[in-house]
Write a protein that holds these residues in place. Structure first.
Motif, mmCIF file in Angstrom:
data_model
loop_
_atom_site.group_PDB
_atom_site.id
_atom_site.type_symbol
_atom_site.label_atom_id
_atom_site.label_comp_id
_atom_site.label_asym_id
_atom_site.label_seq_id
_atom_site.Cartn_x
_atom_site.Cartn_y
_atom_site.Cartn_z
ATOM 1 N N GLN A 160 0.812 -1.218 0.000
ATOM 2 C CA GLN A 160 0.000 0.000 0.000
ATOM 3 C C GLN A 160 0.843 1.265 0.000
ATOM 4 O OE1 GLN A 160 -2.184 0.345 3.817
ATOM 5 N NE2 GLN A 160 -0.834 2.070 4.137
ATOM 6 N N GLY A 161 2.123 1.183 -0.254
ATOM 7 C CA GLY A 161 2.963 2.360 -0.146
ATOM 8 C C GLY A 161 3.463 2.507 1.277
ATOM 9 N N SER A 162 3.839 3.697 1.668
ATOM 10 C CA SER A 162 4.365 3.906 3.016
ATOM 11 C C SER A 162 3.222 3.962 4.026
ATOM 12 C CB SER A 162 5.146 5.217 3.064
ATOM 13 O OG SER A 162 4.268 6.314 2.911
ATOM 14 N N LEU A 163 3.582 4.034 5.295
ATOM 15 C CA LEU A 163 2.586 4.201 6.341
ATOM 16 C C LEU A 163 1.920 5.575 6.207
ATOM 17 C CD1 LEU A 163 4.748 2.755 9.239
ATOM 18 C CD2 LEU A 163 2.929 1.583 7.978
ATOM 19 N N THR A 164 0.648 5.636 6.569
ATOM 20 C CA THR A 164 -0.136 6.856 6.391
ATOM 21 C C THR A 164 0.451 8.030 7.172
ATOM 22 O OG1 THR A 164 -2.087 5.446 6.229
ATOM 23 C CG2 THR A 164 -2.464 7.792 6.532
ATOM 24 N N ARG A 165 0.544 9.166 6.486
ATOM 25 C CA ARG A 165 0.943 10.424 7.133
ATOM 26 C C ARG A 165 -0.286 11.313 7.294
ATOM 27 N NH1 ARG A 165 5.326 7.163 6.501
ATOM 28 N NH2 ARG A 165 7.176 8.167 7.351
ATOM 29 N N PHE A 166 -0.279 12.103 8.361
ATOM 30 C CA PHE A 166 -1.389 12.999 8.649
ATOM 31 C C PHE A 166 -0.924 14.444 8.518
ATOM 32 C CE2 PHE A 166 -1.718 9.262 11.530
ATOM 33 C CZ PHE A 166 -2.680 8.580 10.795
ATOM 34 N N VAL A 167 -1.715 15.250 7.838
ATOM 35 C CA VAL A 167 -1.361 16.653 7.628
ATOM 36 C C VAL A 167 -1.623 17.425 8.921
ATOM 37 C CG1 VAL A 167 -1.727 18.716 6.227
ATOM 38 C CG2 VAL A 167 -1.986 16.442 5.186
ATOM 39 N N LEU A 168 -0.573 18.076 9.419
ATOM 40 C CA LEU A 168 -0.668 18.830 10.671
ATOM 41 C C LEU A 168 -0.820 20.322 10.426
ATOM 42 C CD1 LEU A 168 2.150 16.984 12.666
ATOM 43 C CD2 LEU A 168 -0.315 16.532 12.724
ATOM 44 N N THR A 169 -0.148 20.819 9.407
ATOM 45 C CA THR A 169 -0.267 22.227 9.039
ATOM 46 C C THR A 169 -0.396 22.331 7.525
ATOM 47 O OG1 THR A 169 2.158 22.471 8.919
ATOM 48 C CG2 THR A 169 1.100 23.036 11.004
ATOM 49 N N GLU A 170 -1.076 23.349 7.072
ATOM 50 C CA GLU A 170 -1.345 23.517 5.638
ATOM 51 C C GLU A 170 -0.032 23.564 4.848
ATOM 52 O OE1 GLU A 170 -3.203 27.210 3.584
ATOM 53 O OE2 GLU A 170 -4.869 26.002 4.397
ATOM 54 N N ILE A 171 0.002 22.814 3.734
ATOM 55 C CA ILE A 171 1.206 22.759 2.913
ATOM 56 C C ILE A 171 0.815 22.393 1.489
ATOM 57 C CG2 ILE A 171 1.622 20.342 3.534
ATOM 58 C CD1 ILE A 171 4.632 20.894 3.254
ATOM 59 N N GLU A 172 1.561 22.904 0.518
ATOM 60 C CA GLU A 172 1.303 22.578 -0.882
ATOM 61 C C GLU A 172 2.305 21.509 -1.332
ATOM 62 O OE1 GLU A 172 1.853 24.792 -5.106
ATOM 63 O OE2 GLU A 172 0.494 25.807 -3.682
ATOM 64 N N VAL A 173 1.780 20.463 -1.949
ATOM 65 C CA VAL A 173 2.604 19.384 -2.492
ATOM 66 C C VAL A 173 2.139 19.079 -3.907
ATOM 67 C CG1 VAL A 173 3.279 16.948 -2.291
ATOM 68 C CG2 VAL A 173 3.048 18.354 -0.231
ATOM 69 N N GLY A 174 3.033 19.170 -4.860
ATOM 70 C CA GLY A 174 2.679 18.861 -6.244
ATOM 71 C C GLY A 174 1.557 19.730 -6.784
ATOM 72 N N GLY A 175 1.451 20.958 -6.315
ATOM 73 C CA GLY A 175 0.415 21.865 -6.787
ATOM 74 C C GLY A 175 -0.921 21.706 -6.093
ATOM 75 N N VAL A 176 -1.005 20.806 -5.100
ATOM 76 C CA VAL A 176 -2.256 20.591 -4.362
ATOM 77 C C VAL A 176 -2.082 21.108 -2.939
ATOM 78 C CG1 VAL A 176 -3.834 18.861 -3.414
ATOM 79 C CG2 VAL A 176 -2.937 18.602 -5.735
ATOM 80 N N LEU A 177 -3.045 21.897 -2.485
ATOM 81 C CA LEU A 177 -3.005 22.416 -1.123
ATOM 82 C C LEU A 177 -3.580 21.368 -0.175
ATOM 83 C CD1 LEU A 177 -2.279 24.896 0.606
ATOM 84 C CD2 LEU A 177 -4.681 25.624 0.347
ATOM 85 N N LEU A 178 -2.749 20.855 0.710
ATOM 86 C CA LEU A 178 -3.175 19.848 1.685
ATOM 87 C C LEU A 178 -3.473 20.542 3.005
ATOM 88 C CD1 LEU A 178 -0.511 17.084 0.935
ATOM 89 C CD2 LEU A 178 -2.741 17.452 -0.144
ATOM 90 N N ARG A 179 -4.593 20.162 3.623
ATOM 91 C CA ARG A 179 -5.068 20.856 4.822
ATOM 92 C C ARG A 179 -4.989 19.949 6.050
ATOM 93 N NH1 ARG A 179 -8.003 22.705 0.483
ATOM 94 N NH2 ARG A 179 -8.187 24.985 0.329
ATOM 95 N N PRO A 180 -4.870 20.536 7.234
ATOM 96 C CA PRO A 180 -4.805 19.751 8.463
ATOM 97 C C PRO A 180 -5.975 18.772 8.576
ATOM 98 C CG PRO A 180 -4.277 22.031 8.925
ATOM 99 C CD PRO A 180 -4.733 21.986 7.496
ATOM 100 N N GLY A 181 -5.663 17.561 9.026
ATOM 101 C CA GLY A 181 -6.675 16.526 9.169
ATOM 102 C C GLY A 181 -6.776 15.609 7.968
#
Length: 398
Positions: free
Chosen positions: A284-305
């Protein structure tokens, strides 16, 4: 828009799904739904993967991220790493990792190489004396790392069957219920507590003995933390290597590279690194990570939670990081793969796994240069309901 189900289908357990290449070509993370929990973002590009695995905007502690246990995206009804070092964030992660880090430093691990070579030699002696064909999983792939890790922990090798059964339960994705998995964890923890109690009366120099001393003398490690640390070390230090030995040998034999390795065993270190890059170990890929603070990855804005999966095998096939990424080149020179992860949660046992894999391939190449599959490659049976990929059996002759 429908959310695709993950893991993506592949024709073989050791094939990287073509859908992952499509996702990587699109650059941006994509939404996926695993067997359990809420949807997650899937990251497939190498640089994005390194960001998610190392940036403090992401964590592994679901409670810190405010995510209920039943909403954690995963393939198993409960996270097999729950309540271990693998689900901690600083400062607890820093404190707990320090207790076992000294055991897995490159220098300490290198000191284990001669003993590991002796174990490999004895196992191959027994296998060849019994005559072929043999199951390389049962005769060599499983017992080599379990004997090494049992020596490190101070666990009798006679308990190998129990440990492999517990690990199989922890990594099952559909064969067992959540209650059955929890029962295995409780049984393992009970056994580890017994071993710790014995070391209070009779101190030892093994890892469990050292952790018991930390608990008694330093008063910094609880009984539950000790059990969970040992459980994480056992799963990480045994299962990954036990799976990769037959995975590596299967690919080498199927593709013809084994003969090249047998003719030039000096290629083993480079071959191990390339196989680590090339083989999709975790389903399944790596172990699940949880977004703690807003950050942009690959042009997508990822939000806490929100939750993020890093597909290590896809990242390790990224053409921006690796020339001819779809080619298995056992002499590849530059190989900055992230098979062991990256950043804070990079595999603690990476040095141990690397050493054991080098010893295993060297011993096979030198002792059994004529090793071959005893059945057609398409008749090798594979586990289909596990978190980690490996064959159930690997019939070989020599």
């Amino acid at each position: 828009m429908d959310i695709p189900t993950f893991p993506f289908p592949a024709d073989h357990a050791l094939q990287v799904s073509p859908l992952l290449a499509e996702a990587r070509a699109g650059s941006a993370p994509v939404r996926v739904q695993l067997g359990y929990g809420a949807p997650a973002w899937l990251v497939t590009r190498y640089e994005d993967a390194r960001t998610v695995l190392s940036d403090p905007a992401f964590g592994r502690d679901r409670e810190r991220a405010g995510i209920p246990a039943d909403r954690v995206a995963g393939m198993t009804p409960i996270d097999p790493t729950s309540d271990t070092l693998l689900t901690e964030d600083p400062p607890d992660h820093t404190r707990l990792r320090r207790f076992v880090y000294r055991t897995f430093t490159p220098r300490r691990v290198e000191a284990l190489r001669p003993g590991t070579e002796r174990i490999a030699g004895r196992l191959l002696d027994a296998m060849t004396e019994a005559g072929g064909p043999a199951d390389l999983v049962e005769a060599f792939g499983l017992p080599l790392p379990i004997q090494v890790i049992c020596d490190l922990l101070g666990v009798p090798v006679a308990e190998r069957r129990r440990f492999t059964a517990w690990t199989d339960a922890l990594l099952s994705t559909s064969d067992l219920t959540g209650d059955e998995i929890r029962s295995s964890i409780d049984e393992m923890n009970g056994y580890l507590a017994e071993l710790a109690a014995m070391r209070v009366e009779h101190p030892t120099d093994d890892l469990i003995g050292a952790l018991v001393r930390e608990r008694i003398e330093g008063d910094r490690l609880s009984g539950d933390e000790l059990n969970n640390l040992v459980r994480a070390v056992l799963a990480a230090g045994f299962e990954t290597t036990a799976s990769q030995i037959p995975n590596f040998v299967f690919l080498l034999l199927r593709g013809g590279d084994y003969a090249r390795l047998a003719a030039d065993p000096g290629l083993v270190p480079a071959a191990v690194e390339e196989l680590l890059r090339f083989v999709p170990l975790i389903a399944q890929g790596s172990l699940t990570r949880f977004v703690l603070t807003e950050i942009e990855v690959g042009g997508v804005l990822l939000r806490p939670g929100e939750q993020v999966l890093v597909e290590l095998s896809a990242a390790n096939r990224d053409g921006d990081a690796f020339p001819e990424p779809e080619t298995l080149d056992i002499a590849r020179r530059s190989n900055p793969h992230i098979a062991f992860g990256h950043g804070l949660h990079r595999c603690l046992g990476a040095s141990l796994a690397r050493m054991e894999l080098q010893v295993a391939l060297s011993a096979l190449a030198v002792r059994l240069p004529g090793l071959r599959l005893a059945v057609p490659a398409d008749q090798v049976p594979w586990h289909t309901a596990r978190f980690v990929n490996r064959p159930r059996e690997l019939p070989v002759a020599w």
